[in-house]
Design a protein around this motif. Sequence first.
Motif, PDB file in Angstrom:
ATOM      1  N   ASP A 185     -72.426 -56.730 -24.952  1.00 31.76           N
ATOM      2  CA  ASP A 185     -73.738 -56.562 -25.561  1.00 31.76           C
ATOM      3  C   ASP A 185     -73.831 -55.205 -26.240  1.00 31.76           C
ATOM      4  O   ASP A 185     -72.919 -54.378 -26.191  1.00 31.76           O
ATOM      5  N   ILE A 186     -74.974 -54.943 -26.870  1.00 34.87           N
ATOM      6  CA  ILE A 186     -75.149 -53.711 -27.639  1.00 34.87           C
ATOM      7  C   ILE A 186     -75.061 -52.487 -26.739  1.00 34.87           C
ATOM      8  O   ILE A 186     -74.434 -51.481 -27.084  1.00 34.87           O
ATOM      9  N   GLN A 187     -75.684 -52.570 -25.567  1.00 37.46           N
ATOM     10  CA  GLN A 187     -75.664 -51.413 -24.673  1.00 37.46           C
ATOM     11  C   GLN A 187     -74.249 -51.102 -24.205  1.00 37.46           C
ATOM     12  O   GLN A 187     -73.850 -49.940 -24.129  1.00 37.46           O
ATOM     13  N   SER A 188     -73.472 -52.141 -23.899  1.00 33.92           N
ATOM     14  CA  SER A 188     -72.092 -51.913 -23.469  1.00 33.92           C
ATOM     15  C   SER A 188     -71.273 -51.288 -24.588  1.00 33.92           C
ATOM     16  O   SER A 188     -70.474 -50.376 -24.360  1.00 33.92           O
ATOM     17  N   LYS A 189     -71.458 -51.785 -25.814  1.00 28.74           N
ATOM     18  CA  LYS A 189     -70.749 -51.193 -26.949  1.00 28.74           C
ATOM     19  C   LYS A 189     -71.161 -49.737 -27.139  1.00 28.74           C
ATOM     20  O   LYS A 189     -70.320 -48.868 -27.395  1.00 28.74           O
ATOM     21  N   ALA A 190     -72.469 -49.473 -27.023  1.00 31.80           N
ATOM     22  CA  ALA A 190     -72.949 -48.103 -27.187  1.00 31.80           C
ATOM     23  C   ALA A 190     -72.366 -47.186 -26.121  1.00 31.80           C
ATOM     24  O   ALA A 190     -72.006 -46.036 -26.398  1.00 31.80           O
ATOM     25  N   GLU A 191     -72.253 -47.693 -24.897  1.00 31.96           N
ATOM     26  CA  GLU A 191     -71.686 -46.878 -23.831  1.00 31.96           C
ATOM     27  C   GLU A 191     -70.218 -46.565 -24.097  1.00 31.96           C
ATOM     28  O   GLU A 191     -69.759 -45.438 -23.867  1.00 31.96           O
ATOM     29  N   ARG A 192     -69.474 -47.556 -24.594  1.00 31.41           N
ATOM     30  CA  ARG A 192     -68.064 -47.304 -24.886  1.00 31.41           C
ATOM     31  C   ARG A 192     -67.908 -46.291 -26.020  1.00 31.41           C
ATOM     32  O   ARG A 192     -67.038 -45.417 -25.975  1.00 31.41           O
ATOM     33  N   ILE A 193     -68.758 -46.422 -27.046  1.00 29.77           N
ATOM     34  CA  ILE A 193     -68.696 -45.463 -28.151  1.00 29.77           C
ATOM     35  C   ILE A 193     -69.064 -44.069 -27.665  1.00 29.77           C
ATOM     36  O   ILE A 193     -68.424 -43.069 -28.028  1.00 29.77           O
ATOM     37  N   ALA A 194     -70.101 -43.991 -26.832  1.00 32.43           N
ATOM     38  CA  ALA A 194     -70.520 -42.691 -26.306  1.00 32.43           C
ATOM     39  C   ALA A 194     -69.420 -42.058 -25.463  1.00 32.43           C
ATOM     40  O   ALA A 194     -69.175 -40.848 -25.538  1.00 32.43           O
ATOM     41  N   GLN A 195     -68.726 -42.861 -24.670  1.00 30.45           N
ATOM     42  CA  GLN A 195     -67.633 -42.330 -23.863  1.00 30.45           C
ATOM     43  C   GLN A 195     -66.495 -41.818 -24.747  1.00 30.45           C
ATOM     44  O   GLN A 195     -65.887 -40.780 -24.461  1.00 30.45           O
ATOM     45  N   THR A 196     -66.221 -42.547 -25.838  1.00 35.23           N
ATOM     46  CA  THR A 196     -65.174 -42.104 -26.756  1.00 35.23           C
ATOM     47  C   THR A 196     -65.544 -40.780 -27.416  1.00 35.23           C
ATOM     48  O   THR A 196     -64.724 -39.849 -27.506  1.00 35.23           O
ATOM     49  N   LEU A 197     -66.796 -40.676 -27.884  1.00 33.74           N
ATOM     50  CA  LEU A 197     -67.243 -39.435 -28.524  1.00 33.74           C
ATOM     51  C   LEU A 197     -67.257 -38.276 -27.536  1.00 33.74           C
ATOM     52  O   LEU A 197     -66.922 -37.134 -27.899  1.00 33.74           O
ATOM     53  N   LEU A 198     -67.639 -38.569 -26.283  1.00 30.88           N
ATOM     54  CA  LEU A 198     -67.635 -37.514 -25.275  1.00 30.88           C
ATOM     55  C   LEU A 198     -66.221 -37.017 -25.018  1.00 30.88           C
ATOM     56  O   LEU A 198     -65.985 -35.810 -24.865  1.00 30.88           O
ATOM     57  N   TYR A 199     -65.269 -37.951 -24.999  1.00 29.24           N
ATOM     58  CA  TYR A 199     -63.867 -37.559 -24.812  1.00 29.24           C
ATOM     59  C   TYR A 199     -63.406 -36.658 -25.958  1.00 29.24           C
ATOM     60  O   TYR A 199     -62.757 -35.626 -25.745  1.00 29.24           O
ATOM     61  N   VAL A 200     -63.759 -37.049 -27.203  1.00 29.66           N
ATOM     62  CA  VAL A 200     -63.370 -36.242 -28.369  1.00 29.66           C
ATOM     63  C   VAL A 200     -64.012 -34.865 -28.301  1.00 29.66           C
ATOM     64  O   VAL A 200     -63.377 -33.839 -28.567  1.00 29.66           O
ATOM     65  N   TRP A 201     -65.285 -34.831 -27.930  1.00 27.04           N
ATOM     66  CA  TRP A 201     -66.011 -33.552 -27.874  1.00 27.04           C
ATOM     67  C   TRP A 201     -65.392 -32.614 -26.841  1.00 27.04           C
ATOM     68  O   TRP A 201     -65.262 -31.410 -27.070  1.00 27.04           O
ATOM     69  N   GLU A 202     -64.990 -33.177 -25.699  1.00 23.39           N
ATOM     70  CA  GLU A 202     -64.357 -32.349 -24.678  1.00 23.39           C
ATOM     71  C   GLU A 202     -63.008 -31.830 -25.156  1.00 23.39           C
ATOM     72  O   GLU A 202     -62.610 -30.705 -24.831  1.00 23.39           O
ATOM     73  N   LYS A 203     -62.285 -32.643 -25.920  1.00 21.92           N
ATOM     74  CA  LYS A 203     -61.001 -32.203 -26.442  1.00 21.92           C
ATOM     75  C   LYS A 203     -61.163 -31.084 -27.478  1.00 21.92           C
ATOM     76  O   LYS A 203     -60.337 -30.171 -27.555  1.00 21.92           O
ATOM     77  N   LEU A 204     -62.234 -31.171 -28.275  1.00 23.36           N
ATOM     78  CA  LEU A 204     -62.455 -30.145 -29.296  1.00 23.36           C
ATOM     79  C   LEU A 204     -62.791 -28.795 -28.668  1.00 23.36           C
ATOM     80  O   LEU A 204     -62.386 -27.741 -29.178  1.00 23.36           O
ATOM     81  N   GLY A 205     -63.525 -28.841 -27.572  1.00 19.59           N
ATOM     82  CA  GLY A 205     -63.871 -27.603 -26.887  1.00 19.59           C
ATOM     83  C   GLY A 205     -64.760 -26.706 -27.743  1.00 19.59           C
ATOM     84  O   GLY A 205     -65.590 -27.177 -28.538  1.00 19.59           O
ATOM     85  N   ASP A 206     -64.569 -25.389 -27.609  1.00 22.12           N
ATOM     86  CA  ASP A 206     -65.385 -24.410 -28.339  1.00 22.12           C
ATOM     87  C   ASP A 206     -64.631 -23.806 -29.512  1.00 22.12           C
ATOM     88  O   ASP A 206     -65.022 -22.747 -30.034  1.00 22.12           O
ATOM     89  N   ASN A 207     -63.572 -24.430 -29.927  1.00 20.99           N
ATOM     90  CA  ASN A 207     -62.748 -23.884 -31.007  1.00 20.99           C
ATOM     91  C   ASN A 207     -63.335 -24.292 -32.351  1.00 20.99           C
ATOM     92  O   ASN A 207     -63.302 -25.470 -32.720  1.00 20.99           O
ATOM     93  N   PRO A 208     -63.878 -23.350 -33.131  1.00 24.02           N
ATOM     94  CA  PRO A 208     -64.475 -23.701 -34.432  1.00 24.02           C
ATOM     95  C   PRO A 208     -63.463 -24.321 -35.385  1.00 24.02           C
ATOM     96  O   PRO A 208     -63.797 -25.209 -36.173  1.00 24.02           O
ATOM     97  N   GLY A 209     -62.219 -23.852 -35.330  1.00 18.41           N
ATOM     98  CA  GLY A 209     -61.210 -24.419 -36.213  1.00 18.41           C
ATOM     99  C   GLY A 209     -60.958 -25.893 -35.919  1.00 18.41           C
ATOM    100  O   GLY A 209     -60.808 -26.707 -36.836  1.00 18.41           O
TER     101      GLY A 209
END
Length: 265
Positions: A185-209
């Motif tokens: 359903d939409i909520q499950s898809k949204a949760e998976r997308i949010a988890q993916t974006l959270l993973y990417v954000w954690e990988k990026l860290g605080d490095n502006p580059g």
Amino acid sequence: MTIDGPGPWWSRRRSRIRAQWPTRLPGIRFCARGTLTYRAHAPLKTGGTAATRAAARLALDELGRGITERHMPEQLTTAQERLTLAAAHWHTPEDAPGLWLKARITLMLTEQDADRAQRYQDALREVTLQLAQEHERRERFRQAVFDKPDATRIWWLDRHLDDLNSLDWDVFKEKILPLVGAADDIQSKAERIAQTLLYVWEKLGDNPGQHARFTTTVRTVLEQMGWTDALAWLAPDELSASDAPGSGRDDGEEPHPVAEAGAAR
């Protein structure tokens, strides 16, 4: 088989039959009562009257057992009709050439066997009813709880209201949600997308580059796919930072020398 029977009437023998033949239900038997009429020709007749009678009774016993053992006690009428069709007319058994016989047999159940058969049927109906009720309960539970993801989430939360510390949504997503008919359903898809974006954000860290390179990569992909309207989700400062000359390097990285215009010539 012949309708008139073999030989004259005065050459035929008769024997009273009292036997018990099995039903399809173990331990319960049909009582067989009636008259067997038979006549033997040579070579069977040479064995004497006793041998002829024994052969006729055994042939009838085999015929009767073969019919009754295929019927339940409550199928008494059906067994009786099949036995009548098989034994009422003159016939000769396959394994007893020269022997002719016919019989008029009545099947019945004793009172004790009838009671046992009735108790069996009552128990069988009770078990069948319990299984049907359990199947109906599971089906209604599935329709009420596992038909839609939102209903399943509410059910999972309700199960843990007394102890919210034991509420484990990871277990729910791994074990319960895949059982839902419309788990995608939409909520499950949204949760998976949010988890993916959270993973990417954690990988990026605080490095502006890192942020700048990621933004540039995303913008390039969107432009190549023709989805430029999706660029609105990028913050203006991220877009400007990704366009900056030094956005492609990490902090502390030495800037690349820029060739002068005359050197290019």
